[in-house]
Design a protein around this motif. Structure first.
Motif, mmCIF file in Angstrom:
data_model
loop_
_atom_site.group_PDB
_atom_site.id
_atom_site.type_symbol
_atom_site.label_atom_id
_atom_site.label_comp_id
_atom_site.label_asym_id
_atom_site.label_seq_id
_atom_site.Cartn_x
_atom_site.Cartn_y
_atom_site.Cartn_z
ATOM 1 N N THR A 22 0.825 -1.225 0.000
ATOM 2 C CA THR A 22 0.000 0.000 0.000
ATOM 3 C C THR A 22 0.853 1.268 0.000
ATOM 4 O O THR A 22 0.310 2.365 0.037
ATOM 5 C CB THR A 22 -0.935 0.023 1.223
ATOM 6 O OG1 THR A 22 -0.140 -0.088 2.413
ATOM 7 C CG2 THR A 22 -1.922 -1.133 1.153
ATOM 8 N N THR A 23 2.154 1.102 -0.030
ATOM 9 C CA THR A 23 3.060 2.244 -0.203
ATOM 10 C C THR A 23 4.086 1.889 -1.257
ATOM 11 O O THR A 23 4.382 0.698 -1.474
ATOM 12 C CB THR A 23 3.784 2.624 1.097
ATOM 13 O OG1 THR A 23 4.578 1.509 1.532
ATOM 14 C CG2 THR A 23 2.798 3.027 2.179
ATOM 15 N N ARG A 62 1.326 11.671 0.245
ATOM 16 C CA ARG A 62 2.724 11.607 -0.168
ATOM 17 C C ARG A 62 3.567 12.218 0.928
ATOM 18 O O ARG A 62 3.297 13.325 1.399
ATOM 19 C CB ARG A 62 2.952 12.376 -1.478
ATOM 20 C CG ARG A 62 4.427 12.358 -1.929
ATOM 21 C CD ARG A 62 4.594 12.937 -3.318
ATOM 22 N NE ARG A 62 4.369 14.377 -3.370
ATOM 23 C CZ ARG A 62 5.288 15.295 -3.054
ATOM 24 N NH1 ARG A 62 6.502 14.916 -2.608
ATOM 25 N NH2 ARG A 62 5.003 16.574 -3.145
ATOM 26 N N THR A 66 7.699 8.890 -0.851
ATOM 27 C CA THR A 66 6.860 7.740 -0.524
ATOM 28 C C THR A 66 5.403 8.092 -0.757
ATOM 29 O O THR A 66 4.875 9.074 -0.190
ATOM 30 C CB THR A 66 7.065 7.306 0.934
ATOM 31 O OG1 THR A 66 8.443 6.984 1.126
ATOM 32 C CG2 THR A 66 6.198 6.116 1.265
ATOM 33 N N THR A 68 1.329 6.838 -0.617
ATOM 34 C CA THR A 68 0.357 5.890 -0.080
ATOM 35 C C THR A 68 -0.712 5.698 -1.147
ATOM 36 O O THR A 68 -1.271 6.678 -1.664
ATOM 37 C CB THR A 68 -0.273 6.428 1.207
ATOM 38 O OG1 THR A 68 0.760 6.637 2.176
ATOM 39 C CG2 THR A 68 -1.287 5.449 1.763
#
Length: 412
Positions: A22-23, A62, A66, A68
């Motif tokens: 999920t990331t 964000r 990274t 999500t």
């Protein structure tokens, strides 16, 4: 939730992801290409590898590089992707549908605002028959604006009297019978297509100096001008300028008054009416009176017609003096009088009698000499002054200076 988009937002996965991750991480150099997302914001992203496998995800947050994500969006399947797979922001079907939904929501909101506004106007502004609708009619035949009171049926309206596309006139009307027409609906004025303001009734303009129109009792209040007043006929010919500083014409409470610098010219008869009486001045110069004549002259004309009469002047033996006569030119007739100031020889205080304006032939050194110019009357007494006759005994006496004063008169 707010949709966020960015142009040319393209990067590569910095590390591989599984089909349940999920990331994901993108290249640090590309973080500025992607939108900054607040709580509830999102944007679409498409991931595709070298084999052509792709998946649409929804990015919901964000933090630096990274992201999500929500996996398997818009009918795609979650897959594992190797590092280096491409990720970018593309216009997807869900993106377009979200934009359309926002537009529909905005349209509904506008309708709600318009409905609320119409309800407020209908509550505050009323005309006969209930709540007003189409208070302002723009781009509509006979556009108009109404102001009224539903309880009394009294109101005003401004209406263009021709359909859209025609010039026409802008009409100002008032009514006291719910706009039923007839005598109770009146047009106060209208602005014509000729660019002229037309007034159906009286015109009243008030400033500090000028008032036109009926005042108390229906009388014209006043016309006062500290400059030129231009008067002309209705056909715009025959202009005349009344150039009179501080000129005045108006009702002073009992009569119409023309100012001292003004004049009055009438072509034809000039008629003045009063209660049961009238008078008129004809072109020939004749004045006709239906009743008695009462004439009041101005101060200068009164002086010319009545002549000049001085007050008490010093009576000095062997003396002389002068007094201004105010006639404007040299008088042709002069006369002198003595007035008693202290009773003597039967004469009482205030008694006045004429004295000869020259020396008596049998009384040397008695008499008075008078002469005048355009401004003054002059006199000279001899050493014995004036002789007089006693009022009670008829004896001739020398008039004592202590008992008499001099008065002189003149006429043109």
């Amino acid at each position: 939730m707010a949709l966020k988009l960015a142009n040319l937002a393209v990067s590569k996965l910095a590390a591989s992801i599984t089909d349940s991750a999920t990331t994901l991480s993108i290249q640090n150099a590309d973080t500025g290409k992607f939108p900054v997302l607040a709580e509830g914001d999102w944007h679409p992203a498409t991931i595709i590898d070298q084999a052509g496998n792709l998946e649409i995800v929804r990015v919901t947050a964000r933090a630096g590089a990274t992201l999500t994500v929500m996996r398997a969006q818009e009918g795609t399947t979650a897959k594992a992707f190797a590092a280096g797979s491409r990720i970018d922001i593309r216009l997807t079907a869900a993106t377009v549908l979200s934009i359309l939904q926002d537009l529909n929501t905005l349209d509904e909101h506008i309708d709600d605002v318009v409905d609320t506004l119409n309800e407020a106007i209908a509550t505050k502004l009323n005309k006969s028959g209930g709540a007003m609708s189409w208070i302002l009619r723009f781009a509509y035949d006979y556009p108009q604006l109404w102001f009224g009171d539903a309880a009394t049926g009294t109101g005003w309206r401004i209406i263009k009297d021709t359909p859209e596309g025609q010039v026409g006139s802008l009409v100002f009307q008032c009514s006291t019978d719910r706009w039923a027409g007839g005598a109770n609906m009146k047009t106060a004025m209208y602005l014509g297509a000729d660019g002229v303001a037309h007034f159906e009734g009286g015109v009243q303009i008030k400033t500090n100096d000028v008032t036109f129109g009926p005042g108390a009792g229906g009388k014209l209040s006043k016309l006062q001008a500290n400059g030129d007043v231009m008067l002309n006929r209705g056909d715009n010919t025959g202009f005349n300028t009344w150039n009179a500083p501080n000129a005045y014409f108006g009702w002073d409470g009992g009569r119409y008054v023309f100012g001292p610098a003004g004049g009055l010219v009438a072509y034809g008869y000039l008629q003045v009416d009063g209660p049961g009486l009238s008078s008129k001045l004809g072109p020939s110069g004749d004045i006709d009176f239906s009743g008695f004549m009462l004439t009041e002259f101005g101060p200068y004309l009164s002086t010319v017609l009545r002549g000049f009469k001085s007050g008490n002047q010093p009576y000095v033996l062997n003396g002389s003096g002068s007094v201004a006569h105010g006639l404007g030119r040299k008088p042709s007739k002069l006369s002198s009088y003595l007035v008693c100031t202290t009773a003597i020889y039967g004469w009482s205080v205030g008694d006045e009698f004429e004295v000869a304006p020259h020396a008596w032939s049998n009384q040397a050194d008695y008499g008075i000499t008078l002469w005048a110019d355009t401004t003054n009357v002059f006199w000279k007494f001899p050493r014995n002054g004036l002789a007089l006759i006693g009022k009670s005994d008829g004896v001739v006496y020398a008039a004592p200076a202590a008992n008499f004063a001099l008065r002189v008169r003149g006429a043109l």
